[in-house]
Design an enzyme around this catalytic site. Structure first.
Site, PDB file in Angstrom:
ATOM      1  NE  ARG A 195      -2.589  -1.414   3.645  1.00 33.88           N
ATOM      2  CZ  ARG A 195      -3.050  -2.751   4.138  1.00 33.88           C
ATOM      3  NH1 ARG A 195      -3.856  -3.425   3.217  1.00 33.88           N
ATOM      4  NH2 ARG A 195      -2.745  -3.077   5.240  1.00 33.88           N
TER       5      ARG A 195
ATOM      6  CG  PHE B 211     -10.703  -8.176  -5.313  1.00 29.28           C
ATOM      7  CD1 PHE B 211     -11.539  -9.201  -5.133  1.00 29.28           C
ATOM      8  CD2 PHE B 211     -10.071  -7.935  -6.617  1.00 29.28           C
ATOM      9  CE1 PHE B 211     -11.937  -9.948  -6.217  1.00 29.28           C
ATOM     10  CE2 PHE B 211     -10.200  -8.742  -7.595  1.00 29.28           C
ATOM     11  CZ  PHE B 211     -11.086  -9.892  -7.532  1.00 29.28           C
TER      12      PHE B 211
ATOM     13  CB  CYS C 289      -3.033 -14.159  -1.104  1.00 29.03           C
ATOM     14  SG  CYS C 289      -4.688 -14.115  -1.236  1.00 29.03           S
TER      15      CYS C 289
ATOM     16  CB  ALA D 233     -13.335  -7.493  -8.954  1.00 31.14           C
TER      17      ALA D 233
HETATM   18  N1  SAH Z   1      -7.168  -5.084  -0.678  1.00 27.92           N
HETATM   19  C1  SAH Z   1      -7.664  -5.461   0.522  1.00 27.92           C
HETATM   20  C2  SAH Z   1      -7.657  -6.812   1.041  1.00 27.92           C
HETATM   21  C3  SAH Z   1      -8.314  -7.670  -0.085  1.00 27.92           C
HETATM   22  S1  SAH Z   1      -9.012  -9.067   0.722  1.00 27.92           S
HETATM   23  C4  SAH Z   1      -6.731  -4.803   1.792  1.00 27.92           C
HETATM   24  O1  SAH Z   1      -5.820  -4.153   1.770  1.00 27.92           O
HETATM   25  O2  SAH Z   1      -7.243  -4.624   2.758  1.00 27.92           O
HETATM   26  C5  SAH Z   1     -10.177  -9.599  -0.628  1.00 27.92           C
HETATM   27  C6  SAH Z   1     -11.663  -8.872  -0.695  1.00 27.92           C
HETATM   28  O3  SAH Z   1     -11.995  -9.261  -1.903  1.00 27.92           O
HETATM   29  C7  SAH Z   1     -12.322  -8.966   0.611  1.00 27.92           C
HETATM   30  O4  SAH Z   1     -12.820  -7.838   0.917  1.00 27.92           O
HETATM   31  C8  SAH Z   1     -13.728  -9.910  -0.246  1.00 27.92           C
HETATM   32  O5  SAH Z   1     -14.957  -9.206   0.239  1.00 27.92           O
HETATM   33  C9  SAH Z   1     -13.700  -9.367  -1.826  1.00 27.92           C
HETATM   34  N2  SAH Z   1     -14.074 -10.193  -2.866  1.00 27.92           N
HETATM   35  C10 SAH Z   1     -14.142 -11.366  -2.826  1.00 27.92           C
HETATM   36  N3  SAH Z   1     -14.722 -11.839  -3.920  1.00 27.92           N
HETATM   37  C11 SAH Z   1     -14.948 -10.731  -4.595  1.00 27.92           C
HETATM   38  C12 SAH Z   1     -15.604 -10.395  -6.030  1.00 27.92           C
HETATM   39  N4  SAH Z   1     -15.770 -11.290  -6.829  1.00 27.92           N
HETATM   40  N5  SAH Z   1     -15.623  -9.185  -6.321  1.00 27.92           N
HETATM   41  C13 SAH Z   1     -15.119  -8.097  -5.554  1.00 27.92           C
HETATM   42  N6  SAH Z   1     -14.854  -8.479  -4.298  1.00 27.92           N
HETATM   43  C14 SAH Z   1     -14.497  -9.703  -3.892  1.00 27.92           C
END
Ligand code: SAH
Length: 390
Positions: free
Chosen positions: A209, A225, A333, A276
Site C-alpha cells: 500500500r 477487492f 495470495c 470485480a
Molecule cells: N485489498 C484489501 C484486502 C482484500 S481481501 C486490503 O488491502 O485490505 C479480498 C476482498 O475481496 C474481500 O474484501 C472480499 O470481500 C472481496 N471479494 C471477494 N470476492 C469478490 C468479488 N468477486 N468481487 C469483488 N470483491 C470480492
C-alpha cells in the site's frame, strides 16, 4: 511422550529444518498413537532429530517446534514469542501499531497466528497440538507490554483438516470494542475483529500500500477487492485525483467509508459494491492505476488450474482498462500458485490484452510475515507492479 520413527531415507528434510512430517514418512509410533501430544522424532536408526506436535488425525502427522532437546512448556513459548516480537521491534515504524506478531512457521511456531491491533491481540490456533498449550501461550502473550485483551478466532479449513471444531471469543483480559482503532504508517483504520475477514485487517499488504501511495499523485485509481479501503486510502494520501473502491462485501465497504472519513477524505471517491470480475469486463472507462488484490483463488493445491483461469481473466481485463503509462499492482495470495506460474499467467493476460508491459517491481510479504528458509511454502503473497507501454 510419543516417539515417532521415520522410514529409511525420509530424515533429510526433517534434519534440514522442514517443520512438517507427512504420514507417508512415518515408519512407527511408540506411546499412545491415538493421542495428540508432544512427539520426539527419530530416524530409522533411532537417532533423535527433533521435537514437535503430533496429531494422528492430520495428514501432517507432526509439526516440528525445535531441533534441540528443550522442554515444550510456557517458557518455550515465551522465548519464541520474545524472538518474534524483537524482529517486529527492529523494523516497524512507530507510526504503526498493528502488525502480525506471530506468523506460524515463519516464526518457528507452526499453526499459530497472532495479530496485534493496538492494545488487543487476535490469535488463531490452527493445529490440535497447540490446543494443549493454549493456556501457556495465552499467558505468555498476556504478559507482553500493553496487551489489554486477547481475542481468539480459531476457525476455517485447516482446523477441519486437523479434526478440530471452531472457537471464537475472548480468552484473556478485556473484550475488544466493536471496532478497534489502529494506526498504520500514520493512517488510521477501524478494525472489526469479530465480523471482519480473517483476523480483521490485511496486515500483509502494508508495504505494498505504501508503494501505491508513491505513484498515486494526480492519478485515477481503481482499487479492486478493496475490503476496508486500505489501498484506496493510501492512494488518496499519496494525492490520487480520483479513487474507486470496489468490493463484493457491503460491511467491508461501510468500514471503508468510515476509514476514509477518519483520515480526512469524507468524499474519498466512489465506493462500489459489486463483482470485480464482472466490473472489469464491462467497465467503459480507463484508469491510471489499478490494484488487483483478490482473495486466494486456489485455497487447495487441486484448485490451481482453475485458479489460473481466474487470475488470467482479472489481469487481462485490468490491463485493458489502463491508460498508456498506467500501473497495475497485481497480487496472488495463493500459497499453491508459485511466483513463476503467477508471472506466466500475467504474461498470458498481457498478450491476450494486446498490451506491452514491463515489470517495475516485485512485491511480497512485509517483515512481520517472515518466511522460514526451511519452509518456502510460507511465502504465499506475491505481487507485480506492471506498467503498460501504450
Ligand atoms: N485489498 C484489501 C484486502 C482484500 S481481501 C486490503 O488491502 O485490505 C479480498 C476482498 O475481496 C474481500 O474484501 C472480499 O470481500 C472481496 N471479494 C471477494 N470476492 C469478490 C468479488 N468477486 N468481487 C469483488 N470483491 C470480492
Amino acid at each position: 511422550m510419543i516417539r515417532l520413527y521415520l522410514k529409511p531415507n525420509r530424515e533429510r528434510p526433517v534434519r534440514n529444518g522442514h517443520p512438517w512430517i507427512f504420514s507417508g514418512a512415518v515408519e512407527s509410533v511408540e506411546g499412545d498413537p491415538e493421542a495428540v501430544g508432544v512427539a520426539d522424532v527419530f530416524d530409522h536408526k533411532k537417532t533423535w532429530i527433533a521435537r514437535g506436535l503430533y496429531n494422528p488425525k492430520s495428514q501432517i502427522r507432526v509439526r516440528l517446534l525445535t531441533w534441540h532437546e528443550e522442554t515444550i512448556d510456557r517458557d518455550f513459548f515465551a522465548r519464541r514469542i520474545a524472538q518474534a516480537l524483537a524482529l517486529r521491534q527492529d523494523f516497524l515504524s512507530t507510526k504503526t501499531n498493528a502488525y502480525r506478531l506471530i506468523n506460524g512457521e515463519g516464526d518457528f511456531l507452526p499453526g499459530l497466528i497472532v495479530d496485534r491491533y493496538a492494545d488487543f491481540l487476535v490469535c488463531q490456533f490452527f493445529i490440535a497440538g497447540l490446543e494443549l498449550f493454549k493456556d501457556d501461550i495465552v499467558a505468555a502473550l498476556s504478559a507482553l507490554e500493553s496487551v489489554h485483551g486477547i481475542f481468539e478466532k480459531s476457525e476455517g479449513r485447516v482446523r477441519d483438516e486437523e479434526g478440530l471444531g471452531y472457537f471464537v471469543g475472548v480468552v484473556s483480559g478485556a473484550e475488544p470494542p466493536d471496532t478497534i482503532s489502529i494506526e498504520e504508517n500514520g493512517f488510521k483504520f477501524l478494525v472489526d475483529v469479530r465480523c471482519g475477514q480473517k483476523t480483521g485487517f490485511f496486515l500483509d499488504q502494508r508495504d505494498n500500500r505504501a508503494f501505491l501511495s508513491t505513484v498515486a499523485r494526480g492519478r485515477t485509481v481503481l482499487d479492486c477487492f478493496s475490503y476496508s479501503g486500505a489501498f484506496s486510502l493510501y492512494a488518496l494520501g499519496g494525492g490520487a485525483k480520483e479513487v474507486i473502491s470496489l468490493d463484493s462485501s457491503r460491511p467491508a465497504l461501510e468500514l471503508a467509508e468510515k476509514n476514509l472519513a477518519l483520515n480526512g477524505f469524507p468524499d474519498g471517491g466512489e465506493l462500489l459494491k459489486g463483482d470485480a470480475f464482472a466490473y472489469l469486463k464491462e467497465c467503459d472507462r480507463t484508469f491510471d492505476a489499478i490494484v488487483l488484490d483478490p482473495p486466494s483463488l486456489a485455497p487447495k493445491r487441486s484448485d490451481v488450474t482453475a485458479a489460473t483461469g481466474g487470475y488470467k481473466f482479472l489481469n487481462l481485463h485490468a490491463l485493458k482498462h489502463l491508460n498508456p503509462g498506467g500501473y497495475l499492482l497485481t497480487f496472488s495470495c495463493s500459497q499453491h500458485l508459485s511466483t513463476d506460474l503467477f508471472q506466466k499467467v500475467v504474461f498470458g493476460a498481457a498478450v491476450d490484452a494486446g498490451r506491452k508491459v514491463s515489470i517495475v517491481k516485485r512485491l511480497g510479504q512485509p517483515v512481520d510475515h517472515p518466511v522460514s528458509l526451511h519452509h518456502p511454502e510460507g511465502e504465499y503473497l506475491k505481487g507485480l507492479v506492471l506498467r503498460v507501454l501504450d
